[in-house]
Design an enzyme around this catalytic site. Structure first.
Site, PDB file in Angstrom:
ATOM      1  N   LYS A 128       0.807  -1.246   0.066  1.00  0.00           N
ATOM      2  CA  LYS A 128      -0.016   0.032  -0.013  1.00  0.00           C
ATOM      3  C   LYS A 128       0.901   1.332  -0.013  1.00  0.00           C
ATOM      4  O   LYS A 128       2.182   1.374   0.478  1.00  0.00           O
ATOM      5  CB  LYS A 128      -0.976  -0.097   1.064  1.00  0.00           C
ATOM      6  N   ARG A 157      -3.512 -10.063   5.098  1.00  0.00           N
ATOM      7  CA  ARG A 157      -3.710 -10.050   3.759  1.00  0.00           C
ATOM      8  C   ARG A 157      -2.708  -9.509   2.947  1.00  0.00           C
ATOM      9  O   ARG A 157      -2.420  -8.458   3.079  1.00  0.00           O
ATOM     10  CB  ARG A 157      -5.022  -9.186   3.637  1.00  0.00           C
TER      11      ARG A 157
HETATM   12  C1  YH5 Z   1      -7.903  -4.400   3.308  1.00  0.00           C
HETATM   13  O1  YH5 Z   1      -7.089  -3.742   3.817  1.00  0.00           O
HETATM   14  N1  YH5 Z   1      -7.532  -3.810   0.863  1.00  0.00           N
HETATM   15  S1  YH5 Z   1      -8.112  -3.835  -1.862  1.00  0.00           S
HETATM   16  C2  YH5 Z   1      -3.527  -0.129  -3.094  1.00  0.00           C
HETATM   17  C3  YH5 Z   1      -2.202  -0.593  -3.312  1.00  0.00           C
HETATM   18  C4  YH5 Z   1      -2.026  -1.978  -2.867  1.00  0.00           C
HETATM   19  C5  YH5 Z   1      -2.944  -2.923  -2.428  1.00  0.00           C
HETATM   20  C6  YH5 Z   1      -1.326   1.454  -3.963  1.00  0.00           C
HETATM   21  N2  YH5 Z   1      -8.939  -5.285   0.141  1.00  0.00           N
HETATM   22  C7  YH5 Z   1      -8.101  -4.706   1.874  1.00  0.00           C
HETATM   23  O2  YH5 Z   1      -5.320  -4.263  -1.493  1.00  0.00           O
HETATM   24  N3  YH5 Z   1      -9.910  -6.170   2.535  1.00  0.00           N
HETATM   25  C8  YH5 Z   1      -8.256  -4.245   0.023  1.00  0.00           C
HETATM   26  O3  YH5 Z   1      -1.002  -0.078  -3.653  1.00  0.00           O
HETATM   27  C9  YH5 Z   1      -9.082  -5.260   1.483  1.00  0.00           C
HETATM   28  N4  YH5 Z   1      -8.505  -5.170   4.142  1.00  0.00           N
HETATM   29  C10 YH5 Z   1      -9.652  -5.986   3.749  1.00  0.00           C
HETATM   30  N5  YH5 Z   1     -10.052  -6.706   4.560  1.00  0.00           N
HETATM   31  C11 YH5 Z   1      -6.832  -2.648  -1.911  1.00  0.00           C
HETATM   32  C12 YH5 Z   1      -5.433  -3.219  -1.730  1.00  0.00           C
HETATM   33  C13 YH5 Z   1      -4.397  -2.226  -2.478  1.00  0.00           C
HETATM   34  C14 YH5 Z   1      -4.540  -1.090  -2.597  1.00  0.00           C
END
Ligand code: YH5
Length: 287
Positions: free
Chosen positions: A229, A263
């Protein structure tokens, strides 16, 4: 040698399955969106998604989280039919192979179809806020992850303000969990998640991570999603494709503060890091 844990073993009830949370668990992220898997057509996309999921399971993932709608700030919404067509075949195949599958969705219709296809956990970044979502879970027996988000994926990055982000997130999650329990979802089917990056500044995200123990003090198992993230980019200066070490460190930091499930994209590396962390914790406990 002292007993492993005071107060009995924590398990998450996931339909007919259970997930033992006496040690930290790893949820592998499987994005089934066109950008991730479509080149080569629909069936090639399915085959590639299944290959990726099987690799994560072989690397030690305890759960595979299947998502067909990207919730990134810049992403498009998808309609229910599109999301269903993406996730249901993947869930069906993985559940048939015995995998513990969660579905990352905010839509009650997708929740019902995913549960019918064998999903054991519903992971909702909207904390079952959509009309009919609580009811879709209540009758099913599956587990649910309730995540905090400020605003919507489209609006959440516009200068969020909190008096005390940790208190507010914890209060929100406890209120949603109580609403679920009132509707018949047992306590041992509920996981909570502070929602790193969802309507929070870097300072808010760091506060939530540093004080994750206060979220865990709610009594519900905590899931932490920090993998790749932006906050890790802000700390390290690295672009998204170069955040693996930062993500592993973030996962360990979360687990050390009480996270029950992390996750992650990089399952193998996270599983190894957790094994080393756990070996030292066990050694410390047994001396
Ligand atoms: C979460 O925290 N996050 S989708 C931006 C990124 C990298 C990854 C800029 N679904 C979560 O993974 N479900 C998502 O780089 C989730 N907890 C739960 N329970 C976003 C994501 C991501 C966004």
């Amino acid at each position: 040698m002292r007993p492993a844990a005071a107060g009995g073993t924590t398990v998450l009830r996931c339909g007919v399955r259970t997930l033992d949370l006496s040690r930290p668990r790893v949820m592998g992220i499987l994005n089934v969106t066109p950008d991730s898997f479509s080149d080569g057509g629909r069936y090639a996309g399915l085959a590639r998604a299944l290959d990726r999921a099987r690799a994560m399971l072989a690397d030690g993932a305890d759960v595979v989280d299947v998502g067909g709608e990207s919730t990134r700030p810049d992403s498009d919404r998808v309609d229910e039919a599109t999301e269903l067509a993406r996730v249901v075949p993947v869930i069906e195949a993985l559940a048939r192979e015995g995998a513990l599958v969660s579905v990352d969705t905010t839509k009650p219709g997708v929740m019902r179809a995913a549960i019918g296809a064998g999903a054991a956990i519903v992971n909702d970044v909207g904390a079952l806020g959509a009309p009919g979502a609580i009811e879709a879970i209540a009758g099913s027996g599956v587990a649910v992850c309730l995540m905090h988000m400020r605003g919507t994926p489209a609006t959440m990055q516009s200068a969020p303000e909190y008096a005390d982000v940790v208190a507010e997130v914890r209060g929100f999650l406890e209120a949603r969990a109580r609403a679920c329990e009132a509707a018949g979802i047992a306590r041992d089917r509920i996981v909570v998640d502070p929602g790193f990056g969802f309507g929070k500044t870097l300072a808010h995200n760091l506060d939530l991570l540093a004080r994750l123990d206060e979220i865990a003090a709610s009594g519900y198992p905590v899931l932490a999603g920090l993998s790749r993230k932006s906050m890790l980019g802000a700390i390290t200066g690295r672009p998204e494709g170069e955040r693996m070490a930062a993500s592993v460190a973030a996962a360990l930091s979360a687990v050390q503060r009480g996270a029950a499930i992390v996750r992650v994209h990089d399952v193998r590396e996270t599983v190894d890091a957790l094994a080393v962390w756990r070996a030292t914790v066990e050694q410390e406990r047994n001396r």
